[in-house]
Motif scaffolding. Structure first.
Motif, PDB file in Angstrom:
ATOM      1  N   ARG A 349      52.132  46.978  31.862  1.00 21.92           N
ATOM      2  CA  ARG A 349      52.712  46.485  32.956  1.00 21.92           C
ATOM      3  C   ARG A 349      52.372  47.770  34.125  1.00 21.92           C
ATOM      4  N   ASN A 352      48.840  48.836  34.818  1.00 23.27           N
ATOM      5  CA  ASN A 352      47.973  47.575  35.592  1.00 23.27           C
ATOM      6  C   ASN A 352      48.563  47.623  37.030  1.00 23.27           C
ATOM      7  N   GLU A 353      49.667  47.722  37.336  1.00 25.63           N
ATOM      8  CA  GLU A 353      50.250  48.008  38.881  1.00 25.63           C
ATOM      9  C   GLU A 353      49.620  49.315  39.335  1.00 25.63           C
ATOM     10  N   THR A 356      45.936  48.736  40.524  1.00 22.60           N
ATOM     11  CA  THR A 356      45.830  47.701  41.520  1.00 22.60           C
ATOM     12  C   THR A 356      46.839  47.924  42.573  1.00 22.60           C
TER      13      THR A 356
END
Length: 683
Positions: A349, A352-353, A356
């Motif tokens: 997580r 991915n953060e 992005t």
């Protein structure tokens, strides 16, 4: 003349009567005080052989002494050498008369052989006058105590086999006269009846067990007055042996009976030292005990096979236990070193953060502090985001001046984005932080570092990846994948990683800081490079537990009983490190250990040899070890320690971690964070 004749006739009658009286007085003296009787100077007699108990010989000796007769040999006990001699063959009746007249007695399974003849036995054979004369009689018969009838021919044959000799013509005439008058049989019967109250050991079940007790009606002399006690003790010893086997065989009825018989024997032996102190019913107790022992022996008639089977089962069980221990250790290592699913979720997580999110928020503040030697610098090498966050949070919470602390975190490229994203989203208050990845250290390659060269060698590949799965390593700890990561060896390159710093506090990611660590930078290391808490309190932290002292290179250089020290919180003087060129020392020992002959894999043995005689001991209160494997750490010690260390397999972020210590770690985790809630990470 007539008066004279009457007087002479009267005198002759008186002389005849007087002669008869003298004869009646002298006859017993001649009978009982003839030749000396020595029971073991010649063939011994048993009741089974002549219908008389040998104890009558003793009675005769005692009678002779009471009559003040001529001195006689006393009844000698069985010699020790003779009693220890084992008979080769024991008959069903328990006694055998050999050609030399020897008698073997079987008492409780032990054979006591009485030699047939000794020196001078030809002249000193046992003389039993009554039996000799009875056996030499032509027609008379008499009954033995056991009810058998012996004819005169059988008596003569037994007399010949037993070596009986006549004591003289006078004794012959007296015994013959007594026999003819019927007095001899009556006298013998009287003696037998008198002796029936004497000590005897008979076993009605001995024919079944093959060990008949033949010492019935056995009398003992004062010099051997403890034979019955010895028999009782032997029975008690055998009973104690059997009592351990019976419950395992399910013979609980035998156990109950045997315990009752044991109590009877123990009560009979209580406070007794000689046979005559025993209770009158002792022989009944002996027979009862022997009966139950015989029955038990029939149940356990194949003890040797049972013992072999038990030993086989024990050997198999031990092998199974060892195999299960190895499997359990291997499973524990896998559980300890594998990344839990929830932590893997958190790393994904965060990664991915990171990729992005906007690029404007990917820089840390206070970058000017990263190379300031006046500040307190920490080196943390980890691929565990949550563990690294606990180290930073706990340190800053207890720091008196958080702005003076700088954290240098190095991770691998797989966790680089997640590590940066966590500290970007949760920046330390006033403290500087730096996150790097190994690939940024271009100078660290196989041509410079021997350990990198070895990790890429065929030997290491075979060691890690070609071990048969059905044969787990005896010590899977040393096959831990963490040893393949250079993160574990970066601690030996601190001067190269921080070229402008003078001191660095190295910390592991499984620690929790509970006090302000600023005073450590003021500790005088006295010219040493490493400051650490020594671990002399436990034997397995000595040098010989880590190094191979059978190797002459190790044995010559180091002391096998020297105290080890702990990694986890170490203050390194980088200036002194550069001056002494400690990195070259590390490279030397790594090259010597290319084939793992000096120590197994791991960084602590390498640190022990690299910083030999170069480690300054810190007070033990600075660093408390063992929360990752000890279950009985003193809570007071935990509260007082500046740093607590979860070294071992039971890490606090794992489900296998010790619950009693988890709260010391989990209180520094922000469980309200969105990513932690989404990944179901709970205290």
């Amino acid at each position: 003349m007539a008066a004279a004749r009457r007087w002479r006739r009267k005198c002759r009658t008186r002389n005849a009567v007087l002669a008869l009286l003298i004869a009646s007085v002298l006859a017993p003296l001649a009978l009982y005080s003839g030749a000396p009787i020595s029971p073991f100077s010649g063939p011994a007699l048993t009741r089974g052989a002549l219908g008389r108990d040998p104890s009558t010989l003793i009675s005769r000796n005692e009678a002779g002494k009471r009559l003040n007769a001529l001195p006689q040999d006393t009844f000698d006990p069985v010699p020790k050498a003779a009693s220890d001699t084992r008979a080769n063959n024991v008959g069903d009746q328990g006694t055998q008369l050999g050609q030399n007249g020897g008698v073997q007695q079987v008492v409780m399974g032990s054979n006591i052989e009485m030699s047939g003849e000794s020196s001078g036995s030809k002249d000193g054979r046992v003389r039993n006058v009554e039996e000799a004369k009875v056996s030499s009689h032509d027609t008379s018969k008499r009954k033995r105590a056991d009810g058998m009838v012996i004819t005169s021919e059988e008596g003569a044959q037994l007399t010949k086999q037993s070596g009986l000799t006549n004591v003289g013509a006078a004794g012959d005439n007296e015994v013959r006269a007594m026999h003819n008058a019927g007095d001899l049989n009556a006298h013998l019967d009287k003696l037998i009846n008198d002796e029936k109250s004497s000590q005897q050991i008979t076993d009605s079940t001995s024919k079944e067990s093959g060990a008949m007790i033949t010492s019935s009606n056995t009398s003992y002399s004062p010099t051997s007055s403890d034979k019955t006690i010895l028999v009782l003790k032997d029975q008690l010893r055998r009973a104690k042996i059997y009592i351990g086997f019976l419950p395992s065989r399910g013979n609980h009825g035998f156990v109950k009976d045997l315990r009752r018989r044991m109590r009877d024997i123990q009560q009979a032996l209580s406070g007794t030292t000689i046979d005559r102190q025993l209770p009158k019913n002792v022989h009944k107790k002996i027979r009862a005990m022997e009966s139950i022992l015989t029955k038990i022996k029939q149940v356990h008639d194949n003890c040797a096979a049972a013992i072999d089977k038990l030993q086989t089962n024990l050997h198999w069980t031990e092998n199974q236990l060892e195999a299960n221990k190895q499997e359990a250790t291997y499973a524990a290592q896998v559980a300890a070193k594998a990344l839990p699913k929830r932590l893997h979720c958190l790393a994904l997580r965060l990664t991915n953060e990171y990729y992005t999110s906007s690029s404007n928020n990917k820089h840390f503040p206070y970058q000017d502090k990263l190379e300031d030697p006046k500040l307190h610098h920490y080196a943390l090498f980890s691929d565990n985001v949550l563990a690294a966050a606990v180290v930073v949070n706990s340190t800053l919470i207890h720091a008196k001046k958080p702005a003076d602390h700088v954290f240098h975190i190095v991770t691998d490229k797989l966790n680089y984005a997640a590590m940066r994203m966590w500290f970007l989203a949760n920046p330390p208050v006033k403290a500087a932080i730096q996150v790097q990845k190994i690939e940024e250290f271009t100078w660290l390659n196989s041509s410079y570092s021997p350990v990198l060269k070895q990790l890429a060698s065929q030997f290491m590949i075979n060691y890690y990846f070609r071990t048969p799965q059905n044969k787990p390593d005896r010590n899977p700890k040393f096959r831990n994948p963490k040893y393949l990561s250079i993160l574990n060896h970066l601690r030996f390159y601190l001067p190269e990683i921080f070229p402008k710093l003078n001191k660095v506090l190295f910390v592991d990611d499984d620690i929790v800081v509970q006090q302000d660590l600023s005073p450590l930078w003021s500790v005088d290391l006295k010219g040493r490079v490493n400051a650490a808490v020594k671990t002399c309190g436990e034997v397995f932290h000595r040098f010989d537990r880590y190094l191979n002292f059978s190797n002459p290179l190790i044995a010559k250089k180091f002391d096998r009983h020297a105290c080890g020290w702990a990694y986890g919180m170490n203050m390194f003087d980088l200036s002194e490190w550069r001056r002494q060129n400690i990195t070259a020392v590390y490279h030397y020992w790594q090259e010597q250990n290319e084939h793992r002959l000096l120590w197994k894999l791991g960084t602590l043995p390498a640190g022990l040899v690299t910083f030999w005689n170069n480690t300054f001991p810190l007070d033990r209160s600075w660093h408390l070890l063992g929360l990752g494997y000890k279950r009985n750490v003193n809570p007071m010690d935990i509260e007082q320690a500046a740093v607590i260390h979860y070294n071992g397999n039971l890490k606090p972020w794992l489900e296998v971690g010790l619950p009693k210590y988890r709260s010391y770690w989990s209180k520094y985790v922000n469980f309200d964070h969105a990513f932690i809630r989404e990944c179901h990470i709970h205290p």
